[in-house]
Design a protein around this motif. Structure first.
Motif, PDB file in Angstrom:
ATOM      1  N   GLU A  96     -22.576  20.559 -24.062  1.00 24.40           N
ATOM      2  CA  GLU A  96     -23.391  21.577 -24.600  1.00 24.40           C
ATOM      3  C   GLU A  96     -23.546  21.314 -26.053  1.00 24.40           C
ATOM      4  OE1 GLU A  96     -24.211  26.336 -24.989  1.00 24.40           O
ATOM      5  OE2 GLU A  96     -22.599  25.516 -23.852  1.00 24.40           O
ATOM      6  N   LEU A  97     -24.621  20.944 -26.890  1.00 22.05           N
ATOM      7  CA  LEU A  97     -24.868  21.147 -28.154  1.00 22.05           C
ATOM      8  C   LEU A  97     -24.931  22.365 -28.583  1.00 22.05           C
ATOM      9  CD1 LEU A  97     -24.880  19.360 -30.791  1.00 22.05           C
ATOM     10  CD2 LEU A  97     -27.420  19.134 -30.072  1.00 22.05           C
ATOM     11  N   ILE A  98     -24.222  23.166 -28.886  1.00 28.17           N
ATOM     12  CA  ILE A  98     -24.209  24.539 -29.137  1.00 28.17           C
ATOM     13  C   ILE A  98     -25.408  24.880 -30.332  1.00 28.17           C
ATOM     14  CG2 ILE A  98     -23.142  26.616 -29.840  1.00 28.17           C
ATOM     15  CD1 ILE A  98     -20.384  25.441 -28.322  1.00 28.17           C
ATOM     16  N   TYR A  99     -25.065  23.992 -31.392  1.00 26.17           N
ATOM     17  CA  TYR A  99     -25.904  23.987 -32.583  1.00 26.17           C
ATOM     18  C   TYR A  99     -25.723  22.746 -33.385  1.00 26.17           C
ATOM     19  CZ  TYR A  99     -21.797  25.887 -35.122  1.00 26.17           C
ATOM     20  OH  TYR A  99     -20.445  26.140 -35.786  1.00 26.17           O
ATOM     21  N   GLY A 100     -26.648  22.387 -34.192  1.00 21.94           N
ATOM     22  CA  GLY A 100     -26.471  21.248 -35.058  1.00 21.94           C
ATOM     23  C   GLY A 100     -27.135  20.103 -34.588  1.00 21.94           C
ATOM     24  N   GLU A 101     -26.680  18.810 -35.096  1.00 20.44           N
ATOM     25  CA  GLU A 101     -27.439  17.440 -34.734  1.00 20.44           C
ATOM     26  C   GLU A 101     -26.383  16.568 -34.201  1.00 20.44           C
ATOM     27  OE1 GLU A 101     -30.673  14.511 -36.817  1.00 20.44           O
ATOM     28  OE2 GLU A 101     -29.495  15.609 -37.905  1.00 20.44           O
ATOM     29  N   ALA A 102     -26.844  15.835 -33.214  1.00 22.06           N
ATOM     30  CA  ALA A 102     -25.969  14.627 -32.431  1.00 22.06           C
ATOM     31  C   ALA A 102     -26.820  13.737 -31.908  1.00 22.06           C
ATOM     32  CB  ALA A 102     -25.050  15.492 -31.462  1.00 22.06           C
ATOM     33  N   TYR A 103     -26.178  12.555 -32.141  1.00 23.01           N
ATOM     34  CA  TYR A 103     -26.708  11.138 -31.560  1.00 23.01           C
ATOM     35  C   TYR A 103     -25.886  10.713 -30.306  1.00 23.01           C
ATOM     36  CZ  TYR A 103     -28.526   6.554 -31.268  1.00 23.01           C
ATOM     37  OH  TYR A 103     -29.291   5.382 -30.885  1.00 23.01           O
ATOM     38  N   PHE A 104     -26.641  10.606 -29.102  1.00 17.53           N
ATOM     39  CA  PHE A 104     -25.818  10.464 -27.988  1.00 17.53           C
ATOM     40  C   PHE A 104     -25.822   9.050 -27.595  1.00 17.53           C
ATOM     41  CE2 PHE A 104     -26.287  14.807 -27.934  1.00 17.53           C
ATOM     42  CZ  PHE A 104     -25.150  15.402 -27.187  1.00 17.53           C
ATOM     43  N   GLU A 105     -24.895   8.179 -27.138  1.00 16.60           N
ATOM     44  CA  GLU A 105     -25.050   6.561 -26.678  1.00 16.60           C
ATOM     45  C   GLU A 105     -24.237   6.785 -25.333  1.00 16.60           C
ATOM     46  OE1 GLU A 105     -24.455   2.984 -29.015  1.00 16.60           O
ATOM     47  OE2 GLU A 105     -22.559   3.005 -28.087  1.00 16.60           O
ATOM     48  N   VAL A 106     -25.273   7.389 -24.195  1.00 17.39           N
ATOM     49  CA  VAL A 106     -24.555   7.529 -22.825  1.00 17.39           C
ATOM     50  C   VAL A 106     -24.210   6.365 -22.044  1.00 17.39           C
ATOM     51  CG1 VAL A 106     -24.928   8.997 -20.890  1.00 17.39           C
ATOM     52  CG2 VAL A 106     -25.971   9.763 -23.152  1.00 17.39           C
ATOM     53  N   THR A 107     -22.837   6.468 -21.412  1.00 19.18           N
ATOM     54  CA  THR A 107     -22.865   5.224 -20.426  1.00 19.18           C
ATOM     55  C   THR A 107     -23.495   5.507 -19.327  1.00 19.18           C
ATOM     56  OG1 THR A 107     -20.969   6.699 -19.607  1.00 19.18           O
ATOM     57  CG2 THR A 107     -20.454   4.912 -21.201  1.00 19.18           C
ATOM     58  N   SER A 108     -23.979   4.565 -18.604  1.00 15.03           N
ATOM     59  CA  SER A 108     -24.941   4.227 -17.349  1.00 15.03           C
ATOM     60  C   SER A 108     -24.129   5.119 -16.295  1.00 15.03           C
ATOM     61  CB  SER A 108     -25.107   2.826 -17.068  1.00 15.03           C
ATOM     62  OG  SER A 108     -25.759   2.869 -15.793  1.00 15.03           O
ATOM     63  N   SER A 109     -25.177   5.748 -15.500  1.00 16.94           N
ATOM     64  CA  SER A 109     -24.636   6.433 -14.145  1.00 16.94           C
ATOM     65  C   SER A 109     -24.095   5.434 -13.350  1.00 16.94           C
ATOM     66  CB  SER A 109     -25.797   7.201 -13.790  1.00 16.94           C
ATOM     67  OG  SER A 109     -27.090   6.317 -13.420  1.00 16.94           O
ATOM     68  N   ALA A 110     -24.768   4.161 -13.175  1.00 20.12           N
ATOM     69  CA  ALA A 110     -24.198   3.070 -12.434  1.00 20.12           C
ATOM     70  C   ALA A 110     -22.617   3.029 -12.413  1.00 20.12           C
ATOM     71  CB  ALA A 110     -24.859   1.881 -12.852  1.00 20.12           C
ATOM     72  N   VAL A 111     -22.212   3.253 -13.815  1.00 20.43           N
ATOM     73  CA  VAL A 111     -20.740   2.947 -13.794  1.00 20.43           C
ATOM     74  C   VAL A 111     -19.874   4.309 -13.754  1.00 20.43           C
ATOM     75  CG1 VAL A 111     -21.011   0.786 -15.315  1.00 20.43           C
ATOM     76  CG2 VAL A 111     -20.647   3.030 -16.483  1.00 20.43           C
ATOM     77  N   ASN A 112     -20.671   5.361 -13.224  1.00 20.38           N
ATOM     78  CA  ASN A 112     -20.010   6.730 -13.425  1.00 20.38           C
ATOM     79  C   ASN A 112     -20.253   7.055 -12.011  1.00 20.38           C
ATOM     80  OD1 ASN A 112     -18.688   7.561 -15.996  1.00 20.38           O
ATOM     81  ND2 ASN A 112     -20.531   6.499 -16.567  1.00 20.38           N
ATOM     82  N   ASN A 113     -20.212   6.242 -11.011  1.00 18.92           N
ATOM     83  CA  ASN A 113     -20.674   6.827  -9.561  1.00 18.92           C
ATOM     84  C   ASN A 113     -21.699   7.598  -9.241  1.00 18.92           C
ATOM     85  OD1 ASN A 113     -17.914   5.610  -8.510  1.00 18.92           O
ATOM     86  ND2 ASN A 113     -16.800   7.423  -9.485  1.00 18.92           N
ATOM     87  N   GLY A 114     -22.669   6.964 -10.161  1.00 16.17           N
ATOM     88  CA  GLY A 114     -24.140   7.742  -9.852  1.00 16.17           C
ATOM     89  C   GLY A 114     -24.176   9.017 -10.349  1.00 16.17           C
ATOM     90  N   SER A 115     -23.183   9.495 -11.123  1.00 13.54           N
ATOM     91  CA  SER A 115     -23.314  10.725 -12.130  1.00 13.54           C
ATOM     92  C   SER A 115     -24.426  10.701 -12.967  1.00 13.54           C
ATOM     93  CB  SER A 115     -21.984  11.182 -12.419  1.00 13.54           C
ATOM     94  OG  SER A 115     -21.132  11.498 -11.257  1.00 13.54           O
TER      95      SER A 115
END
Length: 376
Positions: free
Chosen positions: A204-223
């Motif tokens: 949860e981004l409660i407030y402010g600014e964030a840049y996300f570099e998200v790992t693939s769902s393929a390497v996280n058991n489809g999550s």
């Protein structure tokens, strides 16, 4: 961008941050590219054979003392190729838009730095700051980045941490799934210490600014990965995107750099393509999508201010958060003046104000403690 950076580019001595500034200027227009090529040709053919001391002697005898500190070595080089450089910066004014460059004054107001407050599950707080390392049971910090380890042990409950970035700060957190998040000034994020296997990875981004570099769902058991903000959810499979959801601002900006995300509100779901930005108006829950240049949205994570057609009113809160100051504009006519340019976040606030002052749209500014008044 100073003329000196052009010379350093020719000599291949630019550092990473200087390269970012040069590339933004170089790619902005054909005129800039032609200008650079002209400088390069003249520099290579004439400068090496030029008697700098003799030339400077002639210039010194025919000019008054300059108003600003100048790097005269590069001033002479500029004169050789017919370029007028009268200070240690260049300001380009065009249809009420001003290309902000660089100055050399030093301010007593501190430049922002790497710092954050980590709130643990039991409510205790740890101060993270540049130069100090911290070692925790499931994470470590090197003063710039907080890195979580994945133990892969089953937990009976999800444990959450909070990372709060104060005004004048920035920080990076690498989550247990190796997702990397850059956090801008005045930002707060909530996330699990470890993600539950087979469940949605939710932060949860409660407030402010964030840049996300998200790992693939393929390497996280489809999550899949989900980011909650006020008024919307961002559904992710594995991608890079920026979210700006500051306190006291009714608009939330979500900008997709790579991959694909879905923006879900109470009323609709919208899928973004790379280079698109959604704008959610939290006052009426309306949302629209527009194309944008992602460089200008995400340059902050590279240590840069990148403005394109930004009004002074839009620039003020950005500077206020990074330098932890209160800035007011005493003439509402100044608020709509547009600016464009690329600046280093390592410059002092006074350097930037001097540049804005040189656009001739304002006469002065006044600094009292951490309060700044911009005057026409």
């Amino acid at each position: 961008m100073t003329f000196k950076l052009i010379i350093k580019k020719i000599k291949k001595t630019l550092n990473q941050q200087e390269s970012e500034i040069f590339d933004a200027w170089f790619n902005e227009s054909p005129e800039h590219r032609a200008y650079f090529n002209k400088v390069k040709v003249n520099f290579n053919s004439e400068i090496d054979n030029f008697n700098m001391n003799e030339a400077w002697s002639k210039i010194q005898n025919s000019t008054q003392e300059p108003r600003f500190k100048v790097n005269w070595k590069y001033m002479v080089a500029a004169i050789l190729i017919g370029i007028l450089v009268t200070a240690n910066f260049i300001v380009k004014q065009n249809d009420s838009e001003n290309f902000i460059q660089e100055s050399s004054k030093i301010s007593e107001i501190s430049i922002g730095s790497n710092k954050a407050i980590l709130t643990l599950n039991d409510g205790s707080e740890l101060e993270l700051k540049e130069g100090n390392s911290q070692a925790l049971t499931n994470a470590s910090s090197n003063g710039k980045e907080l890195i979580y380890k994945c133990s892969k042990k089953h937990r009976s409950e999800v444990i959450y941490n909070y990372l709060t970035i104060p005004r004048g700060g920035q920080y990076v957190v690498k989550l247990a799934d190796n997702t990397k998040v850059w956090l801008n000034s005045e930002t707060k994020i909530k996330y699990p210490v470890e993600f539950e296997e087979g469940q949605v990875r939710q932060v949860e981004l409660i407030y402010g600014e964030a840049y996300f570099e998200v790992t693939s769902s393929a390497v996280n058991n489809g999550s899949s990965f989900r980011v909650l903000t006020k008024g919307q959810e961002i559904e992710v499979l594995g991608t890079e995107f920026n979210v700006s959801a500051y306190q006291n601002e009714i608009l939330i900006y979500t900008t997709l750099v790579e991959g694909s995300v879905s923006i879900v509100t109470n009323e609709k779901e919208i899928k973004l393509k790379p280079g698109e930005q959604s704008i959610l108006d939290t006052s009426d829950n309306s949302i629209q999508v527009q194309s944008t240049e992602t460089y200008f949205v995400t340059a902050w994570k590279k240590g840069l201010f990148a403005f394109k057609n930004k009004t002074l009113l839009e620039i003020v809160p950005i500077l206020s958060r990074w330098y932890d100051v209160e800035i007011t504009i005493d003439d509402e006519n100044l608020e709509s003046v547009g600016f464009k340019g690329v600046l280093s976040k390592n410059q002092s606030i006074e350097q930037i104000l001097e540049l804005i002052k040189k656009t001739n749209f304002l006469k002065s500014y006044e600094i009292k403690g951490n309060k700044i008044e911009i005057k026409k």
